[in-house]
Design a protein around this motif. Structure first.
Motif, PDB file in Angstrom:
ATOM      1  N   LEU A   1      14.210  81.058 112.015  1.00 18.41           N
ATOM      2  CA  LEU A   1      14.773  79.977 112.455  1.00 18.41           C
ATOM      3  C   LEU A   1      14.825  79.084 113.951  1.00 18.41           C
ATOM      4  N   HIS A   2      13.352  78.705 113.140  1.00 19.88           N
ATOM      5  CA  HIS A   2      13.561  77.180 114.510  1.00 19.88           C
ATOM      6  C   HIS A   2      14.507  75.923 114.799  1.00 19.88           C
ATOM      7  N   ASP A   3      14.697  75.599 113.948  1.00 19.89           N
ATOM      8  CA  ASP A   3      15.497  74.406 114.405  1.00 19.89           C
ATOM      9  C   ASP A   3      16.618  74.855 114.179  1.00 19.89           C
ATOM     10  N   PRO A   4      17.559  76.062 113.218  1.00 23.08           N
ATOM     11  CA  PRO A   4      18.762  76.269 113.850  1.00 23.08           C
ATOM     12  C   PRO A   4      19.317  76.654 115.742  1.00 23.08           C
TER      13      PRO A   4
ATOM     14  N   PRO B   1      32.160  73.505 105.023  1.00 25.10           N
ATOM     15  CA  PRO B   1      31.143  73.135 104.082  1.00 25.10           C
ATOM     16  C   PRO B   1      29.668  73.949 104.582  1.00 25.10           C
ATOM     17  N   GLY B   2      29.643  73.774 105.783  1.00 24.78           N
ATOM     18  CA  GLY B   2      28.161  72.890 105.757  1.00 24.78           C
ATOM     19  C   GLY B   2      27.748  75.035 105.974  1.00 24.78           C
TER      20      GLY B   2
ATOM     21  N   LEU C   1      23.188  66.385 100.842  1.00 23.17           N
ATOM     22  CA  LEU C   1      23.410  67.292 101.174  1.00 23.17           C
ATOM     23  C   LEU C   1      25.605  66.732 102.247  1.00 23.17           C
ATOM     24  N   LEU C   2      24.287  65.915 103.203  1.00 16.82           N
ATOM     25  CA  LEU C   2      25.955  65.446 103.932  1.00 16.82           C
ATOM     26  C   LEU C   2      26.832  64.824 102.600  1.00 16.82           C
ATOM     27  N   ALA C   3      26.802  64.492 101.391  1.00 22.85           N
ATOM     28  CA  ALA C   3      28.192  64.081 100.382  1.00 22.85           C
ATOM     29  C   ALA C   3      28.430  65.242 100.267  1.00 22.85           C
ATOM     30  N   ARG C   4      28.084  66.352  99.797  1.00 19.65           N
ATOM     31  CA  ARG C   4      28.286  67.934  99.635  1.00 19.65           C
ATOM     32  C   ARG C   4      29.775  68.232 101.252  1.00 19.65           C
ATOM     33  N   ALA C   5      28.886  68.227 102.009  1.00 18.44           N
ATOM     34  CA  ALA C   5      29.707  68.582 103.257  1.00 18.44           C
ATOM     35  C   ALA C   5      30.652  67.560 103.446  1.00 18.44           C
ATOM     36  N   GLY C   6      31.000  66.793 102.848  1.00 19.57           N
ATOM     37  CA  GLY C   6      32.278  65.917 103.089  1.00 19.57           C
ATOM     38  C   GLY C   6      32.106  64.681 104.394  1.00 19.57           C
ATOM     39  N   ARG C   7      30.671  64.105 104.368  1.00 25.05           N
ATOM     40  CA  ARG C   7      30.364  63.333 105.478  1.00 25.05           C
ATOM     41  C   ARG C   7      29.040  62.255 105.080  1.00 25.05           C
TER      42      ARG C   7
ATOM     43  N   ASP D   1      15.125  72.066 108.270  1.00 20.33           N
ATOM     44  CA  ASP D   1      15.628  71.430 108.801  1.00 20.33           C
ATOM     45  C   ASP D   1      17.029  70.932 108.156  1.00 20.33           C
ATOM     46  N   ALA D   2      17.173  71.803 106.306  1.00 22.16           N
ATOM     47  CA  ALA D   2      18.181  70.957 105.542  1.00 22.16           C
ATOM     48  C   ALA D   2      18.885  72.450 106.030  1.00 22.16           C
ATOM     49  N   LEU D   3      18.395  73.486 106.654  1.00 22.06           N
ATOM     50  CA  LEU D   3      20.063  73.919 107.372  1.00 22.06           C
ATOM     51  C   LEU D   3      20.362  73.577 108.417  1.00 22.06           C
ATOM     52  N   THR D   4      19.682  73.149 109.109  1.00 21.90           N
ATOM     53  CA  THR D   4      20.371  72.776 110.370  1.00 21.90           C
ATOM     54  C   THR D   4      20.903  71.003 110.037  1.00 21.90           C
ATOM     55  N   LEU D   5      20.433  70.855 109.633  1.00 20.43           N
ATOM     56  CA  LEU D   5      21.078  69.721 108.928  1.00 20.43           C
ATOM     57  C   LEU D   5      22.728  69.840 108.340  1.00 20.43           C
ATOM     58  N   CYS D   6      22.756  70.654 107.260  1.00 19.45           N
ATOM     59  CA  CYS D   6      24.299  71.727 107.365  1.00 19.45           C
ATOM     60  C   CYS D   6      24.749  71.999 108.368  1.00 19.45           C
ATOM     61  N   LEU D   7      24.927  72.890 108.829  1.00 21.17           N
ATOM     62  CA  LEU D   7      25.304  73.418 110.250  1.00 21.17           C
ATOM     63  C   LEU D   7      25.880  72.340 110.889  1.00 21.17           C
ATOM     64  N   LEU D   8      24.706  71.151 111.030  1.00 21.75           N
ATOM     65  CA  LEU D   8      25.407  70.416 112.586  1.00 21.75           C
ATOM     66  C   LEU D   8      26.685  69.350 111.713  1.00 21.75           C
ATOM     67  N   SER D   9      26.853  69.336 109.962  1.00 22.35           N
ATOM     68  CA  SER D   9      27.188  67.787 109.284  1.00 22.35           C
ATOM     69  C   SER D   9      28.852  68.689 109.595  1.00 22.35           C
ATOM     70  N   THR D  10      28.885  70.058 110.073  1.00 16.94           N
ATOM     71  CA  THR D  10      30.554  70.347 110.284  1.00 16.94           C
ATOM     72  C   THR D  10      30.730  71.426 110.839  1.00 16.94           C
ATOM     73  N   HIS D  11      29.976  71.821 111.683  1.00 14.27           N
ATOM     74  CA  HIS D  11      29.976  72.413 112.904  1.00 14.27           C
ATOM     75  C   HIS D  11      31.110  71.678 113.917  1.00 14.27           C
ATOM     76  N   PRO D  12      32.509  73.400 114.429  1.00 13.88           N
ATOM     77  CA  PRO D  12      33.559  72.354 114.927  1.00 13.88           C
ATOM     78  C   PRO D  12      32.653  72.129 116.471  1.00 13.88           C
ATOM     79  N   ALA D  13      31.847  72.315 116.967  1.00 14.22           N
ATOM     80  CA  ALA D  13      31.774  72.002 118.202  1.00 14.22           C
ATOM     81  C   ALA D  13      31.431  70.655 118.453  1.00 14.22           C
ATOM     82  N   VAL D  14      30.496  70.173 117.335  1.00 11.90           N
ATOM     83  CA  VAL D  14      29.844  68.648 116.683  1.00 11.90           C
ATOM     84  C   VAL D  14      30.332  67.512 116.048  1.00 11.90           C
ATOM     85  N   THR D  15      29.509  66.860 116.445  1.00 14.57           N
ATOM     86  CA  THR D  15      30.756  65.708 115.569  1.00 14.57           C
ATOM     87  C   THR D  15      28.917  65.091 115.768  1.00 14.57           C
TER      88      THR D  15
END
Length: 303
Positions: A235-238, A213-214, A50-56, A16-30
């Motif tokens: 990679l279930h959640d990703p 960053p994600g 993690l959100l802070a490190r991703a700038g979110r 789930d943490a990997l997924t959070l990182c992915l979603l936080s800065t993915h260009p297709a997602v807000t």
């Protein structure tokens, strides 16, 4: 153009943490909101870190039960990130979801956890409608999956236990039956067990690790993970997240979900608005994962 997504997660393993990182800065997602189950202060602290490190740091974080005392943060998270200060959520998870959906009514809800937060949303907010729900969970057996797409480990099975649905069967059954959920897309166990982040995947990721960053956070996490477990991480959640971004990653079948003796399965059906994964395209997954061209918003086609 990015589309809005809400992510409901847990922290029993790195998935789930990997997924959070992915979603936080993915260009297709807000990313518009994150909710955590059970939502201990330690879990919320890790999510905020993690959100802070991703700038979110702007993303609201909800918790189902911030007073929970059970240790719910796996040891990997602190080995990776170091000591993490606890943090309070912005509100109860179902309230954060309801408020965010009022602001962004077309948002997709991605669930990578047991479904208490979705259940509470449906129970406590009768005016809320969910446009699209993408769940990591469920199972499609030999009666649904074509022979060429079956994984040997599930040979001969029609039903199987599945963690996120069994974590709150009442919530799963409610969400699967509710007419307030527009489209249900289940990225199921029979497919997610065919995709791992291993050494070869990590080397392929290397040229893309600084793209966002994600992705940098994911690469950092998996450097540590693979040093201890070179076989890699499923990679279930990703995969579910990338299927939410580009439904064409997955081959879908329209089904009715069944539950028998604590196990889950599916039967082919029409008009259910519930789709389950029967196969996936690993190359298309990778391109979506690293942001090399992305599609979204297309309804899944039944196989």
């Amino acid at each position: 153009m990015a589309f809005d997504i809400l992510f409901d997660m847990e922290t029993s393993d790195p998935d789930d943490a990997l997924t959070l990182c992915l979603l936080s800065t993915h260009p297709a997602v807000t990313l518009r909101a994150v909710t955590v189950t059970p939502g201990t202060l330690a879990q919320v602290g890790m999510v905020r870190h993690l959100l802070a490190r991703a700038g979110r740091s702007d993303v609201p974080v909800g918790a189902r039960n911030p007073a929970a005392q059970k240790e719910s943060l796996s040891a990997f998270h602190t080995k990776w990130l170091g000591p993490l200060p606890p943090a309070a959520p912005d509100g109860l998870a179902h309230e954060v979801l309801a408020l965010t959906l009022k602001r962004f009514p077309e948002a997709t809800l991605l669930t990578g956890a047991p479904l208490q937060n979705l259940r509470l949303l449906l129970e406590h907010h009768p005016d809320v409608h969910l446009h699209r729900w993408v769940a990591q969970g469920g199972f499609a057996g030999d009666n649904v999956v074509p022979p060429e797409h079956r994984l040997p480990k599930f040979a001969g099975l029609r039903t199987c236990p599945t963690f996120n649905f069994n974590g709150d069967p009442k919530g799963a059954l409610l969400a699967l039956a509710s007419d307030r959920v527009g489209r249900r897309e289940l990225v199921s166990k029979n497919v997610t067990h065919g995709l791992a982040y291993d050494g070869a995947f990590h080397e392929r990721m290397r040229p893309h690790a600084s793209a966002t960053p994600g992705l940098a956070l994911i690469f950092e996490a998996m450097e540590r993970y693979l040093a201890q477990r070179p076989e890699g991480k499923l990679l279930h959640d990703p995969l579910a997240a990338c299927a939410a971004i580009d439904p064409g990653i997955v081959t879908w079948a329209q089904v009715e979900v069944v539950r028998e003796r604590g196990e889950w399965g599916a039967e082919l059906a029409q008009g259910t608005r519930t789709f389950i994964s029967v196969a996936m395209d690993p190359e298309r997954f990778f391109r979506t994962f690293v942001g090399l061209g992305h599609l979204h918003g297309q309804p899944p086609a039944a196989c």
